[in-house]
Every structure is written in structure tokens, then in C-alpha cells.
Design a protein around this motif. Sequence first.
Motif, PDB file in Angstrom:
ATOM      1  N   VAL A   1       0.830  -1.199   0.000  1.00 42.84           N
ATOM      2  CA  VAL A   1       0.000   0.000   0.000  1.00 42.84           C
ATOM      3  C   VAL A   1       0.866   1.251   0.000  1.00 42.84           C
ATOM      4  N   LEU A   2       1.933   1.224   0.806  1.00 37.73           N
ATOM      5  CA  LEU A   2       2.839   2.376   0.860  1.00 37.73           C
ATOM      6  C   LEU A   2       3.423   2.664  -0.514  1.00 37.73           C
ATOM      7  N   ALA A   3       3.824   1.627  -1.208  1.00 37.54           N
ATOM      8  CA  ALA A   3       4.421   1.834  -2.526  1.00 37.54           C
ATOM      9  C   ALA A   3       3.398   2.395  -3.498  1.00 37.54           C
ATOM     10  N   SER A   4       2.131   2.034  -3.313  1.00 43.83           N
ATOM     11  CA  SER A   4       1.095   2.629  -4.163  1.00 43.83           C
ATOM     12  C   SER A   4       1.065   4.131  -4.005  1.00 43.83           C
ATOM     13  N   VAL A   5       1.226   4.577  -2.762  1.00 45.48           N
ATOM     14  CA  VAL A   5       1.210   6.016  -2.520  1.00 45.48           C
ATOM     15  C   VAL A   5       2.389   6.679  -3.229  1.00 45.48           C
ATOM     16  N   ILE A   6       3.579   6.056  -3.126  1.00 46.44           N
ATOM     17  CA  ILE A   6       4.747   6.625  -3.795  1.00 46.44           C
ATOM     18  C   ILE A   6       4.538   6.636  -5.304  1.00 46.44           C
ATOM     19  N   THR A   7       3.896   5.562  -5.825  1.00 45.60           N
ATOM     20  CA  THR A   7       3.611   5.512  -7.262  1.00 45.60           C
ATOM     21  C   THR A   7       2.762   6.708  -7.668  1.00 45.60           C
ATOM     22  N   LEU A   8       1.739   6.951  -6.865  1.00 48.69           N
ATOM     23  CA  LEU A   8       0.878   8.093  -7.155  1.00 48.69           C
ATOM     24  C   LEU A   8       1.695   9.369  -7.180  1.00 48.69           C
ATOM     25  N   ALA A   9       2.623   9.507  -6.221  1.00 47.67           N
ATOM     26  CA  ALA A   9       3.429  10.724  -6.132  1.00 47.67           C
ATOM     27  C   ALA A   9       4.237  10.944  -7.396  1.00 47.67           C
ATOM     28  N   TYR A  10       4.991   9.915  -7.841  1.00 46.54           N
ATOM     29  CA  TYR A  10       5.861  10.231  -8.979  1.00 46.54           C
ATOM     30  C   TYR A  10       5.091  10.364 -10.265  1.00 46.54           C
ATOM     31  N   PHE A  11       3.972   9.634 -10.376  1.00 46.63           N
ATOM     32  CA  PHE A  11       3.216   9.807 -11.604  1.00 46.63           C
ATOM     33  C   PHE A  11       2.537  11.162 -11.676  1.00 46.63           C
ATOM     34  N   LEU A  12       2.028  11.625 -10.535  1.00 49.27           N
ATOM     35  CA  LEU A  12       1.439  12.959 -10.534  1.00 49.27           C
ATOM     36  C   LEU A  12       2.483  13.991 -10.920  1.00 49.27           C
ATOM     37  N   SER A  13       3.688  13.811 -10.374  1.00 46.80           N
ATOM     38  CA  SER A  13       4.744  14.752 -10.695  1.00 46.80           C
ATOM     39  C   SER A  13       5.041  14.737 -12.184  1.00 46.80           C
ATOM     40  N   MET A  14       5.052  13.529 -12.779  1.00 47.88           N
ATOM     41  CA  MET A  14       5.320  13.446 -14.216  1.00 47.88           C
ATOM     42  C   MET A  14       4.217  14.122 -15.015  1.00 47.88           C
ATOM     43  N   GLN A  15       2.974  13.845 -14.639  1.00 45.24           N
ATOM     44  CA  GLN A  15       1.867  14.436 -15.374  1.00 45.24           C
ATOM     45  C   GLN A  15       1.926  15.947 -15.305  1.00 45.24           C
ATOM     46  N   ARG A  16       2.231  16.433 -14.107  1.00 41.67           N
ATOM     47  CA  ARG A  16       2.257  17.885 -13.957  1.00 41.67           C
ATOM     48  C   ARG A  16       3.359  18.486 -14.804  1.00 41.67           C
ATOM     49  N   ARG A  17       4.524  17.827 -14.768  1.00 38.87           N
ATOM     50  CA  ARG A  17       5.646  18.400 -15.490  1.00 38.87           C
ATOM     51  C   ARG A  17       5.467  18.328 -16.994  1.00 38.87           C
ATOM     52  N   VAL A  18       4.965  17.193 -17.460  1.00 30.15           N
ATOM     53  CA  VAL A  18       4.993  16.965 -18.904  1.00 30.15           C
ATOM     54  C   VAL A  18       3.722  17.465 -19.575  1.00 30.15           C
TER      55      VAL A  18
END
Lengths: 476, 170, 106
Positions: free
Chosen positions: A405-422
Motif C-alpha cells: 500500500v505504501l508503494a502505491s502512494v509513492i507511485t501516485l506521487a511520482y506519476f502525478l509529478s510526471m503528469q504535472r511536469r509533462v
Amino acid sequence: MPSLLILIPLFGIILLNLPIRKISMRMAFWFAVFVFFAQILIAIFHYPVFWAQDARFIHFFHVGLAVDYLGVIMLLCIGIVSLASLLVGRYTIFDEKERFRFINLLMIAGIGMNGVVMVRDIFSMYVFLEVMAVATFVLIAFNKDIESLEGSFKYIVLSAVATVLMLTAIALFLFISAGTTFSAIRDGLAQYGKSRVIIFAVGLFICGIFIKGGFVPFHGWLPDAYTSAPSSISVLLAGIVAKVAGVYTLLRLVASVFGFDGRVKTVLLIIGALSVIIGALAALRQKNMKRMLAYSSISQMGYIVLGLGAGSGLGIVGAIFHIFNHAIFKSLLFVNAAAVERQVGTNNMNKMGGISSRMPVTGVTSLIGMLSTCGLPPFAGFWSKLIIVVALWQSADYVYAAIAVLASVITLAYFLSMQRRVFFGELAKGMDDLKEANFGISLSAIVLAFITTGVGILFPAVFTKLILPAKDIFIR
Amino acid sequence: MDINLVLLILMMISTLWTVMCRSLIKATIGLAVTSAILTAIMFRLNSALAAVFELSVCTGLITVVFVSTISLTKPLTHKEIEELSKARHKRFGYLPIVIALAAAAIYFLKIPNDFSDSSSMAIRSQGIPEDVCIVLWNFRKLDLFAQIMLIIAGSLGVATLFEERKIDEW
Amino acid sequence: MSGENWQSFLTFAFFIALMFVSGFYCLLITRNMLRIIIALELLIKAVTLLVIAVGFYTGMVGLSQSLVITIIVIEVAIVAVAGGIALRVFRYNDNLDVRRLRNLRG
């Protein structure tokens, strides 16, 4: 006639390479489309006549090949991802002669993968893995720039080390079994399972599989190979090669040969947890889009191994479902990366911004792929992750469930960051004349997004009809 | 048995020579010698067909491939490279020490014989004929098919890698 | 397998293990791409000898030879592709130093 799946592409390759130049170059593409599309149709519709033993005129391989339910799901994934990779390759490789070679090599990789999922013999499985690997070595180095060559060479060296480990294990297995078929080794292990030599051999073989599949701590080759390969090959690698080589072999061996004893489960759980966490943490720091997706792949494969390590029927079902889902959404994300790379010209996420306004199809499908990867409803990724976490909880592996579950949260974090940036935000400098990607790439992105949404929404029906029967393949 | 031991020690010596040799060409020759001794050992272990395969392919073909690759990659400034490699190569000198330590460690590792159940082993291995050709054709057709695929993939691969693009590469 | 056979097999296993050690040592220490390929070759030869030895001592000579023939074909394919890549790298970098291939860090 399962052997048709490996014979027809071979005959196609031979025919295409005969010196009748003019027709063969264009026909190659359509022939490959036909082969993979036929494979998808066959896997979905289960023609019983097809799966029966070979008819008398093609009984050449009748001793070797058998397809059970897990095999059907894998064949479906192979067909879909290969077709996507083919479409992306058609529109990103410009030279006709190179494209011809690319299609041939892709079909050889397809033959190798089909062979791996259909055999019932440990040495044949290893040999088809090598066929797939050799085709992949060449495909990674296809662009022949220094980075691709470096990525391919690293992959060759680590793959050869894995080869040596697996072959040593097979040699030691010859002590206890009268052949190399799964049933022979299973009987041998039943009798001699306590011997230290045999336990060492099993450990060696599993280490070899971990290296080939790119699990932590043997993942050294994976980010470099995924990043430097041409975009269509990244789709193939992430979507299906790592899964067939790493996870399918584990599943098949643990289910049919080694059995689920405590030590195997512990090893799987530890390696799964390590992959999930380290993959996710490493993905947070990446600036290169494809490299981030590569680390994300490592993380998601860790989920599959965690599901397998849970040891219950539910865990195995979750793992198989996640294999299918990951093939779909990771290929989708890499297809989007291919589109972005082709249109924008760079992979550096810091230089991008606001692409979604100019490339709407890519933006929307990338959003769908991201949501599915993070495990948000109603997309397919949510269901498979949920099943894995529930399975871990049910078998009292609370720590591992929490890690998942914790890793799911981290996944959400980096993907959101990618979406925002790109994709969102202001349009970056120099991108005013950005156009949408080519028809073929957009088509594959749309279809893949459609599949992952559809499977998510129609989950109850899909689950009971298509996934649950896979439980029966395992020895009780 | 004695001859086997002598052959094994010879193979070990040629392996050490292959690893520790400074010049690449001599290392390749060392590899060929190792192959040849391996072939001799295989002949003594009743495996004639595989020994011939190993001799023709590994000692012959792979040595030729290596030598041609090495000659195509000779560095331009010969003397500088020689100086550099002498300094680097000191690290390889530790190999005999590592081997001696490993040998001592392995020698005292008693591996028990868990397979002394000879009756069942004999029954099991009766199903497989001794002749390689029959085994290959009847039981291992898939491997033959995979070999064909490997050769096609390898040749396509080499052709792809050596093709020059028509576009200017710089 | 009788005790005497096991002892002779252990002799083979001893030397094969030493070959593994030297192969891995060469793989880890070297900087030249071609020497890496030679090290991989040595490792695969060690495994070939192991397969033949196991086949001999369990009486399944036919099976072990079939496996070895396939392993040799795999070895040739790997060497061909790896050698091709090494040649290409040489054309770019003018030398075969693996430590120079550091473009993909980070």
C-alpha cells in the motif's frame, strides 16, 4: 495445433527473406499484423479445435507443446503487446530496409515468447528464453548509437550470467530426474527434496530467473536497456519480455515443479517487497521519462511477485491478473513516451510542459494509463492491486501488505509529478508547432486505454469468466 | 581416472593462462586450448558427438570470430596502450591467490552423497536411449527448432549491426 | 550412485567450481569488452563440462549430449551478437574500455 503459433511465423520469415524483393517489404508489415492479430483472436475465442492435440499432418511437435489457461492469458498478452510494438515501430523507423529487419526480428522474439509459454520442459523453456533474448539484444541495439549499444551490452552480460546459473541448476537436476520435463523434475524433487545439492540448484535457478526478470537486486541492466532502446522496443520490453522471462517462468516453476514451501514463499516475498520499494523510490528522482517508466516497471513486477508469494489461490489469481493489467497499462505508457519522444524530440521531462494542449490524445491516454498504474478505481489496475493486498492480508503477511500500500502512494506521487511536469501547465518554450502523434501510435494508445478501462469497469464479469479459472492450474 | 585428473589440471592451467594473459590474441589462443582439452575430456566421458561439435564450433569457429574481431579493433597508438595495460594488468596477478583460497575452501566442503539410491536411478534412466541422434530427433525436436531460430536471429542480428546507414552519421 | 562414482564426480565438480571462480574473477576485474566475452565463454565451457559429467555419472549420455549441442549453438549466437556490438562500440569510441561507457548514468 498450438505448434502453428511458432511454425507459421517461421515460415513467414523464410518466405519473406527469399530474394523476391519488391513485394516482400510491404507484405512483411501486414503479415506480422496478421500473425499477431490471429494470435489475439485465438486466445480470446478459445477455438477448442485449435487447442486440441496436433492434427496428424502437423504432429511434428506433439510431444512438447501444451497450452493451459495461464498459457492462454500469456498468449493474449504477447499478441497485444507485440501488435502495439509493431504499430509503434512502423511509424518510428523510417528506413524501409531497417523496418523489414525490425519486423523479422520482432517475429523471432514473438516465436521465442510463444515457445516459452507453451512448453512443458525446463530445458526447452530455457532455450526459447534464449531465442527471445538474442532477438532482444539485437533489437535494443537497433539504432546503433552509443547508448543503445551500451544498454544492449549490459543486458548481454547479465543475461549470460543468468544463463550460466540456470544451466548449472538444470545440470544438477539431471541427478534426480530421468529427463528435463516438468513432471520428471517434480517427481525427482519429491524424492530428493531434502538434499542440500538440490536446494542449492533450486536457489541457483531462481536467482537466474530474478536476473532475467530484472528484480532488485539484480536489476542493473534494466533501466539502461529500457531507456536506450528504440521506443517500440521499450514497449515490447516493458510490456512482455520482462514478464515472460521473469514472472511467467517463476509462476510455472513454483506451481508445477518446486511447489509452495515456506522458504520459496519467503524469498518471493522479500524480493517482491524490495523491488516494489526500491523501484518506486528510484522512480521519484528521474528526469528522463523512459527511465522513470523503467523503474516503475520494476516496482510493478514486484507487486506480481508479492502476489505470488502470498501463496494462496487468491494471491496467484491477483498475480496473473496484474500480469495482464501491467502488460496493458505499461505498454500504453511507453507508447505515449514514444509519441512524446517522436514529436518533442527529447526525453528530458524538465524541458517539457503543457503538452496536453497540443497532443490531446496522448494526454488523455497517458492520464488513463497513470490512473490504472496507481491503482485507482474504476480502472483495471485498482482491482488487481486490491486482490494482491487482500491476499497478503489473508495469509497474515501484514508487513508486506503495508509495504504494497505504501508503494502505491509513492507511485501516485511520482506519476502525478510526471503528469504535472509533462502534460499539464504552461506550454514550454519552442513547442508552439507541436502536432499530435501519428495515426498508428495514437491508434494503439487509444485501443490500450480502452482495454484497461473496459476491463476495470466490467470487472465482475471479466473476473469470474476469464481470470478465476486460472486457479486450476496448480498442484494442490 | 588418472588421465582424467591430468586433463582437468591441464584445463585449469590453460584457463589461468587465458585469464591472466595480457595480450588479447594470446588469451584467445588460450581459450582455444581450453576448448581442445575440454574436447579430450568429453571423449573420455563417452560423449563423442558432443566432443566433435565442441571441437569444430568452439575451437574453430569462435576462435576465428574472436581473432577477426580483435584484429579489427587494434588500437591506433600502440605504445601508449601497452604502457597503460601493463599497469592495469597487475590486478590480474591476484588470480592464483584467489584460486588457491577457493580451492582450499571447496576441498574442505564435504558434499554428501544423497543419490546413493542406485536402483531407482537405473530404472529411470533406462527410458532414454544412449544414442544421441535418436534422443535428439525423438525427444528434443523443440530444441532443434529453437536452434534454427537462434541461428536465424544471430545472422539477422549480425547483419543489422554491421549495416551502415545511408544518412550521414555525424 | 555408488560412493566411488560420487568421489570421481566430486573431482570434476572441484575443477569446474575453480573454473567458475576464475571466470567470474575475469568478468569482474577486466575493462576490455572482448575480455568480458572471453570470460563468459569460459563460464559456459565450465557449465558444458558439468552437464557432460553429470550425464556420464548417471548414465544418461544421450540426453546430456543433446543438451550440450543446443548450449553450443546458444553460445555461438551470443558471441556473434556481443562481438558485433563490441566492434560497433570501437568504431564510436576508438577503444573498448567498458568504463568509458558511462553515458547512461543517473
